[in-house]
Design an enzyme around this catalytic site. Structure first.
Site, PDB file in Angstrom:
ATOM      1  N   GLU A 193       0.840  -1.211   0.000  1.00 12.19           N
ATOM      2  CA  GLU A 193       0.000   0.000   0.000  1.00 12.19           C
ATOM      3  C   GLU A 193       0.875   1.261   0.000  1.00 12.19           C
ATOM      4  OE1 GLU A 193      -2.483   0.493   3.476  1.00 12.19           O
ATOM      5  OE2 GLU A 193      -3.602   2.123   2.574  1.00 12.19           O
TER       6      GLU A 193
ATOM      7  N   LYS B 114      -2.513  -2.135  -3.127  1.00  7.38           N
ATOM      8  CA  LYS B 114      -3.558  -1.287  -2.525  1.00  7.38           C
ATOM      9  C   LYS B 114      -3.179   0.167  -2.773  1.00  7.38           C
ATOM     10  CE  LYS B 114      -5.896  -0.388   1.856  1.00  7.38           C
ATOM     11  NZ  LYS B 114      -6.541  -1.039   2.992  1.00  7.38           N
TER      12      LYS B 114
HETATM   13  P1  13P Z   1      -9.106   4.123   4.315  1.00 11.62           P
HETATM   14  O1  13P Z   1      -9.983   3.323   3.401  1.00 11.62           O
HETATM   15  O2  13P Z   1      -9.842   4.748   5.462  1.00 11.62           O
HETATM   16  O3  13P Z   1      -8.209   5.069   3.584  1.00 11.62           O
HETATM   17  O4  13P Z   1      -8.139   3.079   5.017  1.00 11.62           O
HETATM   18  C1  13P Z   1      -7.505   2.129   4.254  1.00 11.62           C
HETATM   19  C2  13P Z   1      -6.309   1.648   4.950  1.00 11.62           C
HETATM   20  O5  13P Z   1      -6.180   0.490   5.215  1.00 11.62           O
HETATM   21  C3  13P Z   1      -5.272   2.620   5.308  1.00 11.62           C
HETATM   22  O6  13P Z   1      -4.069   1.949   5.563  1.00 11.62           O
END
Ligand code: 13P
Length: 339
Positions: A181, A223
Site C-alpha cells: 500500500e 492497494k
Molecule cells: P481508508 O480506506 O480509510 O483510507 O483506510 C484504508 C487503509 O487500510 C489505510 O491503511
C-alpha cells in the site's frame, strides 16, 4: 521466486482475496488512530471499547457475502466476542480470510523535512512466523507519500517503496500474501493531474523494487490510492475523470501479473468512493488485466462507528450500515452501483 507448491499456495490465497466480485475490509486501525476516531464520536478510548467495536464489525451477519478478507490490528487477533468466541474463529465461520497489519506507523525521513518513512522491518521475520502460526494468511504495509510543492522527493519515494519490497519478500517467504500500500495522501490542494503524475512515479518505483527483491507478483495485492485532486483543491473531480486517470495510471505502471488491485478510500466519503470504483469497473471493464476492488476502512465502516457510539442498543443499526456499504461496494466492483 520458484514456482513451487509454496508459491502456488500464495497465488491461490491472493486470488481468493479478490474473487467473486468481493473486496476486503480494513479494520486494522492502530490503537492511536482508532482512539482518535473514538474521541471524535464520544466513545471511551479503552481496549474494551476497541474490542467491542471490532466485534460489531466481525459479527455482522452476512458480511462474508461481500467481503473476502479482513485486515486486523495486532490486539484484535487475540480478542474474543463477549460470549468467548475468538475473532479468528468468527471470521472463519463467516468465510472471511484473516490478514494482519504489519507496518508500525511512520517516522520522519531524516534529512527530508515533512516526509515520512514506514517503520517495522527490524523484527518483521519473527512477527511473520508468529502470525503465520496463528493462521493469518495475508498482511498489509502502508507507505505514506505527501504531495506538497516539489515534494515528494525521490528519496522519500525510493525509501518507502524499498521498504514495501523488503516487507513483501519477507511475507512471501513465510507463505503470507503481501498487500503493498503506497498511499499518495489526499492532503493539500494539488490538482488531479499532479496526483496522477506522482502516483505513477511511486508505482513505477514500487514495481522496480519488487522486481529487485524477486517478489512474485502473482502473490501480491496492490492497494493504491485512486487518482484524486487534493482535499483542499477548489475543483472536485467527476467519477468519469477519476476513473480515466486512475485506469491510465495503473495500466502504465502495474504489471498485468499482479493478482489484484484493491483501493484504499483515503478519506473520500462512502458514496464518492463507491461512485469512483463503479466508474472504473463500468467504463473500463475490458481494459483491466486485474480484478479491481476495494480494501476500504473509513468508506466501509466510519458511518457504523458513528451510529454505534459505544452503545449496545445501536449494534444492529451499526451492522446494518456496514453491511449496506459492503453491498454497495460489491455492486461498484461489478460496475452496477447506483447512489
Ligand atoms: P481508508 O480506506 O480509510 O483510507 O483506510 C484504508 C487503509 O487500510 C489505510 O491503511
Amino acid at each position: 521466486m520458484e514456482n513451487t507448491d509454496h508459491m502456488q499456495q500464495l497465488i491461490s490465497t491472493a486470488k481468493a482475496m479478490v474473487a467473486n466480485f468481493k473486496g476486503l475490509v480494513a479494520i486494522d486501525e492502530s490503537v492511536s488512530t482508532l482512539n482518535k476516531r473514538f474521541e471524535l464520536a464520544g466513545i471511551p478510548q479503552t481496549e474494551e471499547y476497541r474490542r467491542a467495536y471490532r466485534e460489531v464489525l466481525i459479527t455482522t451477519p452476512g458480511i462474508g457475502n461481500y467481503i473476502n478478507g479482513a485486515i486486523l490490528f495486532d490486539e484484535t487477533v487475540y480478542q474474543k466476542t463477549l460470549t468467548g468466541i475468538p475473532f479468528m474463529e468468527e471470521l472463519k465461520k463467516a468465510g472471511v480470510i484473516p490478514g494482519i497489519k504489519l507496518d508500525e506507523g511512520t517516522e520522519d525521513l531524516a534529512g527530508f523535512p515533512k516526509e515520512k518513512v514506514t517503520k517495522g522491518l527490524d523484527d518483521l521475520a519473527e512477527r511473520l512466523t508468529a502470525y503465520a502460526k496463528l493462521g493469518l494468511k495475508f498482511a498489509k504495509w502502508r507507505g505514506v507519500i505527501l504531495i506538497d510543492g516539489e515534494l515528494p522527493s525521490v528519496a522519500c519515494i525510493v525509501s518507502n517503496t524499498h521498504a514495501l519490497a523488503r516487507y513483501a519478500a519477507a511475507c512471501q517467504r513465510e507463505g503470507i500474501v503481501p498487500i503493498v500500500e503506497p498511499e499518495v495522501i489526499m492532503d493539500g490542494d494539488h490538482t488531479i493531474e499532479r496526483c496522477a503524475e506522482v502516483t505513477e512515479s511511486v508505482l513505477r518505483s514500487l514495481f522496480k523494487e519488487l522486481h529487485l527483491l524477486k517478489v512474485e507478483l502473482g502473490g501480491v495485492i496492490l492497494k493504491p490510492n485512486m487518482i484524486l485532486a487534493g482535499k483542499d483543491a477548489p475543483q472536485k473531480s467527476s467519477p468519469e475523470l477519476v476513473a480515466k486517470l486512475t485506469v491510465n495510471c495503473l495500466r502504465n505502471a502495474v504489471p498485468a501479473t499482479v493478482a489484484g488491485v484493491a483501493f484504499l478510500s483515503g478519506g473520500q466519503d462512502p458514496v464518492t468512493a463507491s461512485l469512483n470504483l463503479n466508474a472504473i469497473n463500468k467504463n473500463y471493464k475490458a481494459e483491466l488485466p486485474w480484478p479491481v476492488t476495494y480494501s476500504f476502512s473509513r468508506a466501509l465502516h466510519q458511518p457504523a462507528l458513528e451510529i454505534w457510539k459505544g452503545k449496545t442498543e445501536n449494534v444492529k443499526a451499526a451492522q446494518d450500515s456496514f453491511l449496506q456499504l459492503a453491498k454497495a461496494n460489491k455492486a461498484a466492483r461489478e460496475g452496477e452501483f447506483k447512489s
